[in-house]
Structures are given as C-alpha cells and as structure tokens.
Design a protein around this motif. Structure first.
Motif, short mmCIF file in Angstrom:
data_model
loop_
_atom_site.label_atom_id
_atom_site.label_comp_id
_atom_site.label_asym_id
_atom_site.label_seq_id
_atom_site.Cartn_x
_atom_site.Cartn_y
_atom_site.Cartn_z
N ASP A 63 -5.71 2.50 -14.27
CA ASP A 63 -6.95 3.76 -13.77
C ASP A 63 -6.82 3.77 -12.99
N LEU A 64 -7.65 2.01 -12.41
CA LEU A 64 -7.46 2.12 -10.70
C LEU A 64 -7.31 3.10 -9.78
N ASP A 65 -6.43 3.75 -9.66
CA ASP A 65 -5.48 4.26 -8.82
C ASP A 65 -6.77 6.00 -8.89
N ASP A 66 -7.70 5.46 -9.65
CA ASP A 66 -7.92 7.41 -9.28
C ASP A 66 -9.41 6.98 -8.91
N ASP A 67 -9.64 5.49 -8.38
CA ASP A 67 -10.94 5.88 -7.79
C ASP A 67 -9.46 5.77 -5.44
N MET A 68 -11.38 5.87 -4.58
CA MET A 68 -10.40 6.17 -2.84
C MET A 68 -10.05 4.75 -3.03
N LYS A 69 -10.92 3.68 -4.04
CA LYS A 69 -10.27 2.38 -3.23
C LYS A 69 -9.23 1.62 -3.45
N SER A 70 -8.78 2.75 -3.96
CA SER A 70 -7.63 2.54 -5.23
C SER A 70 -6.66 1.55 -4.06
N SER A 71 -5.65 1.45 -3.19
CA SER A 71 -5.09 1.46 -2.17
C SER A 71 -5.45 -0.12 -1.81
N THR A 72 -6.82 0.13 -1.47
CA THR A 72 -6.92 -1.29 -0.58
C THR A 72 -7.47 -2.38 -1.76
N TRP A 73 -7.80 -2.25 -3.19
CA TRP A 73 -7.85 -3.22 -4.33
C TRP A 73 -5.44 -3.33 -4.41
N ALA A 74 -5.72 -2.24 -4.41
CA ALA A 74 -4.23 -3.23 -5.29
C ALA A 74 -3.60 -4.11 -3.59
N SER A 75 -3.74 -3.75 -2.40
CA SER A 75 -3.91 -4.69 -1.71
C SER A 75 -4.13 -6.00 -2.41
N LYS A 76 -4.83 -6.56 -2.34
CA LYS A 76 -6.37 -7.55 -2.70
C LYS A 76 -5.38 -8.08 -3.68
N VAL A 77 -5.36 -7.21 -5.00
CA VAL A 77 -5.28 -8.37 -6.56
C VAL A 77 -3.53 -8.31 -5.98
N TRP A 78 -2.69 -7.98 -5.22
CA TRP A 78 -1.13 -8.64 -5.10
C TRP A 78 -1.43 -9.49 -3.43
N ASP A 79 -2.62 -9.97 -2.92
CA ASP A 79 -2.50 -11.07 -2.26
C ASP A 79 -3.25 -11.69 -2.91
N ALA A 80 -3.91 -11.82 -4.97
CA ALA A 80 -4.56 -12.83 -5.29
C ALA A 80 -3.52 -13.52 -6.64
N LEU A 81 -2.76 -12.10 -6.96
CA LEU A 81 -1.62 -12.91 -7.56
C LEU A 81 -0.66 -13.88 -6.78
N LEU A 82 -0.26 -13.18 -5.68
CA LEU A 82 0.61 -14.29 -4.58
C LEU A 82 -0.21 -15.79 -4.71
N ALA A 83 -1.01 -15.57 -4.81
CA ALA A 83 -2.17 -16.97 -4.44
C ALA A 83 -2.07 -17.79 -5.56
N LEU A 84 -1.72 -16.89 -7.21
CA LEU A 84 -2.07 -17.63 -9.13
C LEU A 84 -0.17 -18.15 -8.67
N ASP A 85 0.47 -17.34 -8.05
CA ASP A 85 1.60 -18.16 -7.90
C ASP A 85 2.01 -18.94 -6.97
N SER A 86 1.22 -18.79 -6.70
CA SER A 86 1.61 -20.74 -5.05
C SER A 86 0.91 -21.16 -6.05
N TYR A 87 -0.26 -21.42 -7.39
CA TYR A 87 -0.60 -22.55 -7.77
C TYR A 87 0.02 -22.42 -8.86
N GLY A 88 0.54 -21.90 -9.47
CA GLY A 88 1.85 -22.19 -10.44
C GLY A 88 2.52 -22.86 -9.96
N ALA A 89 3.01 -22.51 -8.34
CA ALA A 89 4.49 -23.36 -8.01
C ALA A 89 4.17 -25.38 -7.49
#
Length: 437
Positions: A302-328
């Motif tokens: 649903d966040l894709d409906d916002d103008m900033k969705s591409s920026t948010w998606a990129s930031k969420v990806w980076d945050a998930l990568l960081a969580l994944d690194s922490y998990g590892a």
C-alpha cells in the motif's frame, strides 16, 4: 497565551544552572507548535549582543518563544542536549517543534548562528534574519482547528426560525381589515424572503469555501512535513556520502601501496535496491536468510501509492539487510552479544548496519500501557516462538521521521530463541500512538 507548556511573553525566559531542565522540557514538549529561539549569553558583557536580543524578542512576539541561557548554564545545557543540539556562548539557535535530542538528522533542522557571525559588522539586520525563520514557519502552518470553526455555527437553524416567525406573523395578521397594514406586511414578507434566500446562498457558499480551505490546509501540512523531511534526509545522505567517499579513497590508496591497484579500482558487484514494495516483496525471501518474515505484504505494498515509495522501499531494503547481517552475526555460540541497536553502533567490519538514530528497541510508556496501541503491536510469529502466534514487537526501525505515513519496521529478536533468527512482523505506515490520535 501559551504554546504547549510554554507561556508566551514579551521578555525572554531566563534559564540559569538550576532551571536547565525546564528548557530541555520545553524543547522536547510534544505539544509545542511554535519555534523556540535560544540565545546563549556571550562569554563577556556585550552591549551589541544585548541590543540584538532586544530586537529579536520584539520581532518574535506571538510567533515564537525566546529563552535566554545564562553563561553559567551553557555547559549544563550542552551536556543534556548533546553535540547535535547544543549551543556555545553567544550563539542563537532556532529550534523547530518535534526536537529529537541525539539525532544527527534532526540536529540539522534547527538553524544556528555563531557568535562570530553575529558579531560580524558585515552581517546586517541580524534580528530580522533570525525572526524570518519563525515567520516562515508561522505562514506555512495551517490554521488551528479551533479557529477553523465557522464564525456563525448553526446558521441554517437561524434561517429556519426566521421563516417560522415570518409565517406566524402573516397568520396573526390575516384578519386585519386595514388594507394599508396588509400591504406593508406583504412588502415586509417579500423583503424577508429575499433576505432569507441571500442568507441561504451565502451559507452554502461559506460551507463550500470552508471545505476547500480545510483541504488546502491538509495539503499544506503534508507538503511542509515532506519539505522538512527531505531537507533532513538530504543533509544526512550528503554527510554519509562524504564520509564514505573519504573512506573509499583511503582504502584504495592502501590497496595501491600494497600492490593491489587492480583490486582497488574494480567495483564489487552490488545488487540494486528495489524501486517498489511489490518488487521488495518478491526478492526479500530469497535474499534474507536470517530473517523470518511474517509481515502483511499487502500493507507494505500500500505504501507504493505514495510519491516517496521508491525512496522508502530502498530504505526498508537497507534496514532488512542490516537485520539480516545482525541475524547472521548473532548465530552460534561465538556470535555478536548485544541488541540490534548495539550492533549498528558497533558497526562490525564488513557487516551491513543501519543509522543508530533510526533504531528504537523500546516503545514509550504511553504506548506500552495503552490497550489500543499495544494491540496494534501484537504481531505474528511462528507458534514455536509463542503459542498464541503473536508477540508484542516494540523494537522498530524508523524509515521516515515526518509526515502522516512515516513508515516503520517492527521486529522481534529471536536469535537466542527457537528460530535463531530475527522476526519481522510489520512493514507499513506508522502505527498509532499519542502523537497520531
């Protein structure tokens, strides 16, 4: 007249060593809506600075609160505020609402004028320049809801009563035999009919204009939030980019000196960040090996409906990568010992992290103790983690700081539990709290 807990006066509030706590409380007051201008006394008496402060106070009456920080209290305030929000003697700083002490991104929002700059003879009209920032904030701030109410509420009821009164007057005069009275009454009735019609049209036009004004106010509020957040994001990104460029240059030079020039200038392959949440949801399960993803993908998309969705998606990806690194890094007996925030602060070599100022491991007491807010944060987990299938996920990552949506990631650290992974239970708009209700 007051702004939150601050009484607006025609003289600056004096802050000494014993009242620094009052100043920091005013700065971080969530109900404060006006700028707060803080003037730190110079190291020595300076008539020019005193004259400047007098002009600043005069220009800001009603649109900002002004605090004067005694020189003996400057060090105490700097210790509490931290190096992102502090002032030095002689400086004047304008703090916008929603101050987040300790946040580098937030610190850039609050304009600071140094004592050297204020003392420069070429820096003219300093009092006007300082007041320009609060005035701009006042102009771009929508009208308070109380003032937005119509000046004459219930006008339709008034019109109805007028019509009823006119009708009763006509009936009571129906048996008059004097023709002149009947003629005058008819003329009066026609005049009242015309006036009622004009009043009704005016009321309809007023209601239409009011709805339009409220819609524009909401658009202005959202645009202002976006503007401020974009500036903060840009400044933070620029600072990170400069630091990384310097680091890359140093590492390249070391590789060249070690006889590995080819390695120094051969870029490593890096997968591009997703441009939407739909794309993120398609790629995340394959890429994130140390995460359990239980979040509602449709709410994320649903966040894709916002103008900033591409920026948010990129930031969420980076945050998930960081969580994944922490998990590892936390897996196994010799893994990282600490929370995800500790991990980001430590920045282990070669591991992905996220800005520590955007990571919160706990919620406020007002959220924890409110049944509605707590219920929203009871998020899905595998049954081996909790038999109910849900746990309270207060740990979260702030993807955006401003605006109505301000996306969040809520997660549960189960690296020491049955799954040995980090469970991501929510990706979506900011959940309700005392500021959004």
């Amino acid at each position: 007249m007051s702004d939150g807990t601050i009484r607006l006066t025609t003289a600056p509030h004096l802050i000494g060593p014993d009242s620094v706590g009052l100043l920091t409380s005013a700065l971080t007051d969530p109900t404060r809506e006006l700028p707060l201008v803080l003037a730190a006394e110079p190291p020595n008496d300076n008539p020019a600075w005193e004259k400047l402060l007098t002009g600043v106070v005069r220009n800001l009456v009603g649109i900002a609160s002004v605090f004067r920080l005694e020189r003996e209290a400057v060090s105490a305030f700097r210790q509490i505020a931290g190096d992102r929000h502090d002032v030095f003697p002689g400086q004047i700083r304008t703090y916008l609402p929603d101050v987040a002490l300790g946040s580098a991104e937030d610190g850039r929002r609050h304009r600071l004028l140094t004592y050297r700059r204020l003392s420069d003879p070429e820096f003219r009209n300093a009092d006007v320049r300082i007041s320009r920032y609060p005035r701009q904030h006042a102009v771009t701030t929508p009208q308070p809801p109380l003032l937005a109410e119509p000046a004459f509420p219930g006008i339709e009821e008034v019109l109805k009563d007028l019509r009823a009164a006119r009708s009763q007057t006509a009936e009571s005069s129906g048996n008059e035999t004097v023709g002149s009275l009947r003629a005058q009454l008819n003329t009066a009735n026609e005049t009242i009919d015309k006036a009622l019609e004009e009043l009704s049209e005016a009321a309809s036009a007023r209601d239409l204009a009011e709805r339009g004004r409220r819609a524009l106010d909401e658009q202005l509020r959202e645009a202002t939030d976006r503007y401020e957040d974009e500036i903060a994001d840009h400044d933070a990104t620029q600072a990170q980019l400069s630091a990384m460029r310097h680091q890359v240059a140093v590492l390249q030079q070391r590789l060249v000196e070690a006889g590995r020039a080819e390695d120094a200038y051969t870029p490593s392959a890096e997968e591009p960040a997703p441009m939407s949440f739909a794309e993120l949801n398609e790629r995340v399960h394959e890429r994130m090996r140390h995460l359990v993803l239980t979040y509602d993908t449709s709410k994320a998309e649903d966040l894709d409906d916002d103008m900033k969705s591409s920026t948010w998606a990129s930031k969420v990806w980076d945050a998930l990568l960081a969580l994944d690194s922490y998990g590892a890094s936390s897996a196994g007996e010799q893994g990282f010992d600490g929370t995800f925030r500790d991990f980001c602060e430590a920045s282990p070599q070669g591991m992905r992290t996220y800005p520590v100022t955007r990571v919160a491991m706990v919620e406020s007491d007002s959220v924890r103790n409110d049944r509605k807010f707590r219920q929203q944060r009871l998020l899905p987990v595998p049954l081996e983690v909790d038999a109910s299938g849900k746990v309270f996920m207060e740990a979260h990552i702030k993807i955006d700081n401003k605006g109505r949506i301000a996306p969040r990631i809520h997660f549960y650290d189960d690296t020491a539990g049955s799954t040995g992974k980090v469970i991501v239970g929510y990706v979506g708009p900011h959940l309700s709290n005392t500021r959004t209700n």
